[in-house]
Design an enzyme around this catalytic site. Structure first.
Site, mmCIF file in Angstrom:
data_model
loop_
_atom_site.group_PDB
_atom_site.id
_atom_site.type_symbol
_atom_site.label_atom_id
_atom_site.label_comp_id
_atom_site.label_asym_id
_atom_site.label_seq_id
_atom_site.Cartn_x
_atom_site.Cartn_y
_atom_site.Cartn_z
ATOM 1 N N GLU A 1 0.874 -1.180 0.000
ATOM 2 C CA GLU A 1 0.000 0.000 0.000
ATOM 3 C C GLU A 1 0.907 1.225 0.000
ATOM 4 O O GLU A 1 1.635 1.456 0.963
ATOM 5 C CB GLU A 1 -0.861 -0.061 1.267
ATOM 6 C CG GLU A 1 -1.685 1.171 1.536
ATOM 7 C CD GLU A 1 -2.269 1.152 2.966
ATOM 8 O OE1 GLU A 1 -2.527 0.063 3.518
ATOM 9 O OE2 GLU A 1 -2.441 2.242 3.525
ATOM 10 N N THR B 1 -3.943 5.911 2.506
ATOM 11 C CA THR B 1 -4.181 7.290 2.966
ATOM 12 C C THR B 1 -4.909 8.092 1.887
ATOM 13 O O THR B 1 -4.590 9.252 1.613
ATOM 14 C CB THR B 1 -2.859 7.977 3.404
ATOM 15 O OG1 THR B 1 -2.059 7.055 4.149
ATOM 16 C CG2 THR B 1 -3.140 9.173 4.303
ATOM 17 N N ARG C 1 0.769 10.022 1.598
ATOM 18 C CA ARG C 1 1.309 10.910 2.631
ATOM 19 C C ARG C 1 2.452 11.725 2.067
ATOM 20 O O ARG C 1 2.990 12.591 2.745
ATOM 21 C CB ARG C 1 1.810 10.088 3.817
ATOM 22 C CG ARG C 1 0.676 9.437 4.541
ATOM 23 C CD ARG C 1 1.122 8.519 5.642
ATOM 24 N NE ARG C 1 0.013 7.638 5.943
ATOM 25 C CZ ARG C 1 -0.001 6.757 6.916
ATOM 26 N NH1 ARG C 1 1.039 6.635 7.707
ATOM 27 N NH2 ARG C 1 -1.047 5.995 7.098
ATOM 28 N N LYS D 1 -10.518 -1.618 7.405
ATOM 29 C CA LYS D 1 -9.235 -1.446 8.090
ATOM 30 C C LYS D 1 -9.549 -0.988 9.512
ATOM 31 O O LYS D 1 -10.329 -0.047 9.697
ATOM 32 C CB LYS D 1 -8.445 -0.378 7.326
ATOM 33 C CG LYS D 1 -7.293 0.266 8.071
ATOM 34 C CD LYS D 1 -6.468 1.126 7.121
ATOM 35 C CE LYS D 1 -5.573 2.084 7.887
ATOM 36 N NZ LYS D 1 -4.317 2.373 7.181
HETATM 37 C C1 3PG Z 1 -1.441 3.011 8.564
HETATM 38 O O1 3PG Z 1 -1.832 3.980 7.957
HETATM 39 O O2 3PG Z 1 -1.879 1.897 8.306
HETATM 40 C C2 3PG Z 1 -0.515 3.190 9.685
HETATM 41 O O3 3PG Z 1 -0.014 4.470 9.755
HETATM 42 C C3 3PG Z 1 0.564 2.196 9.753
HETATM 43 O O4 3PG Z 1 0.910 2.208 11.083
HETATM 44 P P1 3PG Z 1 2.337 1.763 11.597
HETATM 45 O O5 3PG Z 1 3.319 2.753 11.037
HETATM 46 O O6 3PG Z 1 2.208 1.832 13.098
HETATM 47 O O7 3PG Z 1 2.597 0.387 11.099
#
Ligand code: 3PG
Length: 221
Positions: free
Chosen positions: A50, A78, A54, A138
């Site tokens: 994914e 995101t 960002r 999710k």
């Molecule tokens: C996401 O968007 O899924 C998270 O920011 C991932 O979280 P992590 O960096 O704690 O794995």
């Protein structure tokens, strides 16, 4: 963008990601790192990734992987706006993930046969997703919102729903999530930390990926 049968595509997605059990969450400052990263993840046994919106490099990074690494199932993460959603799909994203629920994004993906996994943390958000026909959400941010205990509690009123927990999932706790039947896969950034990507330390990313996939495979055996 590929418009195929939306319900088939959406309904098969939880099973597809369950095979490997992990969806890396990637943030790339430079789109040029996307292909070596995708190859490093593949070498470690991970065939979903994914790429998150960002960073400004997201769309180009998705396009690069889509064109150059056909064995990788690349999605966009995101995704907050319809503009990002359309841009992701135009650049070859095969699935859409978001930190929250937006009905317009879900509807657009359904109309275009693209699996979509909105972020939910409450029964109200999950109810909206179920009413729109989604079979997976999710659960984000998983650790802060109660982790495994919260998913168990949410599984009771939503017994047919699959969860993709992300946020605070890592090598130490991934198996606690994966042993729940309602968890198809876990998501997270621990196999592809930003510093390793930026420093070009792709062999270490392969090693982290291999460590995770070996353990998941051993658990499933
Ligand atoms: C996401 O968007 O899924 C998270 O920011 C991932 O979280 P992590 O960096 O704690 O794995």
């Amino acid at each position: 963008m590929n418009a195929n049968n939306s319900s088939a595509s959406q309904s098969k997605f939880p099973e597809q990601i369950a095979i490997t059990g992990i969806v890396p969450v990637v943030a790339l400052d430079h789109a040029d790192n996307a292909v070596p990263l995708a190859k490093a993840l593949l070498a470690g046994g991970i065939n979903f990734m994914e790429i998150t919106f960002r960073t400004r490099a997201a769309a180009q990074a998705i396009a690069n992987v889509s064109h150059e690494v056909p064995d990788m199932h690349v999605g966009a993460g995101t995704v907050l706006t319809m503009t990002q959603c359309v841009q992701a799909l135009e650049n070859g994203a095969q699935f859409i993930v978001a930190p929250g629920f937006s009905a317009d994004i879900v509807r657009y993906c359904q109309e275009n046969g693209i699996p979509v996994v909105p972020g939910c943390a409450t029964p109200t958000e999950i109810t909206e997703c179920v009413r729109m026909g989604l079979s997976m959400v999710k659960f984000f941010p998983a650790k802060l919102y109660g982790g495994v205990s919260a998913i168990k509690a949410l599984h009771a009123p939503f017994p047919d729903l699959k969860f993709l927990p992300t946020g605070g999932v890592n090598s130490d706790n991934m198996e606690e999530y994966l042993k729940l039947s309602c968890v198809s896969a876990v998501g997270g950034s621990w196999v592809c930390p930003k510093d390793l990507i930026e420093d070009g330390r792709f062999a270490e990313i392969t090693a982290l990926s291999r460590e995770a996939t070996d353990r998941i495979r051993a658990r499933n055996a």
